[in-house]
Design a protein around this motif. Structure first.
Motif, PDB file in Angstrom:
ATOM      1  N   PHE A 192       0.825  -1.200   0.000  1.00 55.93           N
ATOM      2  CA  PHE A 192       0.000   0.000   0.000  1.00 55.93           C
ATOM      3  C   PHE A 192       0.866   1.260   0.000  1.00 55.93           C
ATOM      4  N   ALA A 193       2.051   1.167   0.658  1.00 60.73           N
ATOM      5  CA  ALA A 193       2.924   2.337   0.794  1.00 60.73           C
ATOM      6  C   ALA A 193       3.968   2.432  -0.310  1.00 60.73           C
ATOM      7  N   GLY A 194       3.855   1.598  -1.327  1.00 58.13           N
ATOM      8  CA  GLY A 194       4.800   1.682  -2.439  1.00 58.13           C
ATOM      9  C   GLY A 194       5.940   0.696  -2.375  1.00 58.13           C
ATOM     10  N   GLY A 195       5.852  -0.302  -1.475  1.00 56.38           N
ATOM     11  CA  GLY A 195       6.832  -1.382  -1.467  1.00 56.38           C
ATOM     12  C   GLY A 195       7.900  -1.311  -0.405  1.00 56.38           C
ATOM     13  N   ASP A 196       7.977  -0.220   0.350  1.00 56.23           N
ATOM     14  CA  ASP A 196       9.028  -0.069   1.358  1.00 56.23           C
ATOM     15  C   ASP A 196       8.425  -0.242   2.746  1.00 56.23           C
ATOM     16  N   GLU A 197       8.705  -1.385   3.380  1.00 56.05           N
ATOM     17  CA  GLU A 197       8.129  -1.663   4.697  1.00 56.05           C
ATOM     18  C   GLU A 197       8.563  -0.633   5.740  1.00 56.05           C
ATOM     19  N   GLY A 198       9.821  -0.202   5.644  1.00 53.75           N
ATOM     20  CA  GLY A 198      10.351   0.709   6.651  1.00 53.75           C
ATOM     21  C   GLY A 198       9.767   2.099   6.607  1.00 53.75           C
ATOM     22  N   THR A 212      17.559  -5.402  15.023  1.00 52.75           N
ATOM     23  CA  THR A 212      18.982  -5.709  14.868  1.00 52.75           C
ATOM     24  C   THR A 212      19.571  -4.934  13.701  1.00 52.75           C
ATOM     25  N   TYR A 213      18.760  -4.692  12.688  1.00 53.19           N
ATOM     26  CA  TYR A 213      19.250  -4.096  11.448  1.00 53.19           C
ATOM     27  C   TYR A 213      18.887  -2.624  11.305  1.00 53.19           C
ATOM     28  N   PHE A 214      18.007  -2.115  12.173  1.00 49.53           N
ATOM     29  CA  PHE A 214      17.549  -0.747  12.042  1.00 49.53           C
ATOM     30  C   PHE A 214      17.785   0.010  13.345  1.00 49.53           C
ATOM     31  N   GLY A 215      18.104   1.261  13.223  1.00 50.30           N
ATOM     32  CA  GLY A 215      18.414   2.069  14.395  1.00 50.30           C
ATOM     33  C   GLY A 215      17.202   2.663  15.074  1.00 50.30           C
ATOM     34  N   ARG A 216      16.012   2.393  14.543  1.00 44.76           N
ATOM     35  CA  ARG A 216      14.809   2.935  15.167  1.00 44.76           C
ATOM     36  C   ARG A 216      13.686   1.911  15.060  1.00 44.76           C
ATOM     37  N   LEU A 217      12.693   2.102  15.891  1.00 45.06           N
ATOM     38  CA  LEU A 217      11.516   1.240  15.867  1.00 45.06           C
ATOM     39  C   LEU A 217      10.509   1.850  14.899  1.00 45.06           C
ATOM     40  N   SER A 218      10.123   1.099  13.883  1.00 46.88           N
ATOM     41  CA  SER A 218       9.233   1.636  12.859  1.00 46.88           C
ATOM     42  C   SER A 218       7.807   1.772  13.384  1.00 46.88           C
ATOM     43  N   ALA A 219       7.025   2.603  12.706  1.00 48.88           N
ATOM     44  CA  ALA A 219       5.615   2.757  13.064  1.00 48.88           C
ATOM     45  C   ALA A 219       4.884   1.427  12.927  1.00 48.88           C
ATOM     46  N   LEU A 220       5.277   0.639  11.926  1.00 50.96           N
ATOM     47  CA  LEU A 220       4.632  -0.645  11.697  1.00 50.96           C
ATOM     48  C   LEU A 220       4.909  -1.614  12.838  1.00 50.96           C
ATOM     49  N   ASP A 221       6.148  -1.661  13.308  1.00 51.70           N
ATOM     50  CA  ASP A 221       6.465  -2.561  14.420  1.00 51.70           C
ATOM     51  C   ASP A 221       5.791  -2.108  15.712  1.00 51.70           C
TER      52      ASP A 221
END
Length: 360
Positions: A254-260, A321-330
């Motif tokens: 829905f957001a154009g393919g980028d989960e982050g 582990t791979y990202f420096g922030r907690l995403s809105a999705l998580d």
């Protein structure tokens, strides 16, 4: 045979077990090391026989080795379910904590299929039946297994070690802050960790990456956390993993393919649709599992939902582990996980897991 440094290191670490296979280093044709906390890799001998060798190292190596071999020592594996297979243990060395398994060729990781959204209903059913087949295995020697409960969450909901703190990303620490500041959540997790339940053979750390699907068999790998414990742990974790990745894929599309890059606004706009698209896949795993274990009770269902909920936190911690922030999705998925953990059996109805009658 000329070897690169990593290949040489693997061979030097595991060649002591070759005599138990009636082999020597001169029989080795190819060495393929694998990354991980253990020293492990694939060894091909000159007659094209391929094995997987693992020497357990690091924290808790002796305990992880004991659990791995106790799977083979304590269960009757002579007549397993046709839905569930495990590689043969060819050799073991109790001193060096080394095991040798038959290498399975031609398989595809269920974890990769889940992440890539390539699992159809038939494959999801295979996975559910595979887990049920494990839980239905006859126990011959219960005293040969680990009787401790697995850590849950991995380091406890109340505190994390200093070593873990310094080794975590900001995204992971943000998730731990959410968990530890939520008294209701911590209390529910502590109760789930301590409750006495019927005990069956469980994997203990089941993820899709530890299920290998070939054309003719469903293989479960890696018994480092094996013990007799609550089967709801395995099936709930697997349902949660399927649900987590389906939701992410739906919202990313829905957001154009980028989960982050999924925003709070997009979650609000698309969230209900994403949940309704994701839950049938998790439910397919559940229904396949339940079809092979008809005696499960309402209490089992409630715990399965709670473990489903924890998996949404666990996947977010892994992504951190791979990202420096907690995403809105998580954050949003953790909110669903919280509702499942606190709701238990009541939330099972929300997820559509209470169809039919419970067994007595």
């Amino acid at each position: 045979m000329p070897l690169r440094q990593q290949e040489r290191q693997l061979l030097d670490s595991v060649s002591h077990i070759f005599p138990k296979l009636d082999r020597s280093e001169s029989d080795v044709e190819e060495v393929q090391p694998l990354l991980g906390r253990n020293i492990s890799g694939r060894i091909t001998f000159s007659d094209n026989h391929v094995v997987f060798i693992k020497k357990m190292t690091g924290l808790g190596a002796a305990e992880r080795y004991f659990r791995s071999v106790s799977f083979h020592d304590s269960l009757d594996l002579s007549d397993p379910s046709p839905d569930t297979s495990t590689p043969a243990l060819l050799a073991r060395d109790d001193t060096s904590h080394t095991v040798v398994y038959e290498y399975i060729t031609g398989g595809e990781s269920a974890g990769k299929m889940i992440r890539d959204d390539e699992m159809d209903a038939v494959t999801l059913t295979r996975v559910g039946r595979c887990v049920a087949g494990l839980h239905n295995l006859p126990v011959l020697h219960a005293n040969a297994t680990d009787h401790t409960k697995p850590f849950f969450p991995p380091h406890g909901p109340n505190a994390i070690s200093m070593q873990m703190y310094y080794g975590s990303t900001m995204g992971q620490l943000d998730m731990w802050r959410i968990i530890q500041s939520d008294n209701e959540l911590r209390e529910a997790l502590n109760i789930l960790a301590k409750i006495d339940t019927p005990r069956v053979p469980i994997h203990g750390d089941l993820r899709g990456d530890q299920i290998l699907l070939t054309e003719t068999a469903n293989w479960i790998l890696d018994w480092e956390d094996f013990r007799l414990e609550d089967g709801a742990r395995d099936v709930g974790a697997l349902m949660g993993e399927v649900f987590y990745h389906r939701v992410r894929k739906s919202l990313a599309s829905f957001a154009g393919g980028d989960e982050g890059s999924v925003t709070d606004e997009e979650i609000i706009e698309r969230g209900t649709t994403a949940l309704s698209e994701a839950m049938p896949a998790a439910r397919t795993v559940w229904e396949a599992y339940r079809g092979e274990r008809p005696g499960i009770t309402g209490d089992f269902v409630a715990r399965g939902v709670q473990y489903f909920g924890w998996q949404l936190f666990d996947r977010a911690l892994a992504a951190g582990t791979y990202f420096g922030r907690l995403s809105a999705l998580d954050r949003a998925l953790a909110g669903i996980g919280r509702e499942a953990i606190l709701g238990g059996g009541d939330y099972a109805e929300v997820l559509g897991l209470t169809e039919g009658q419970y067994a007595a």
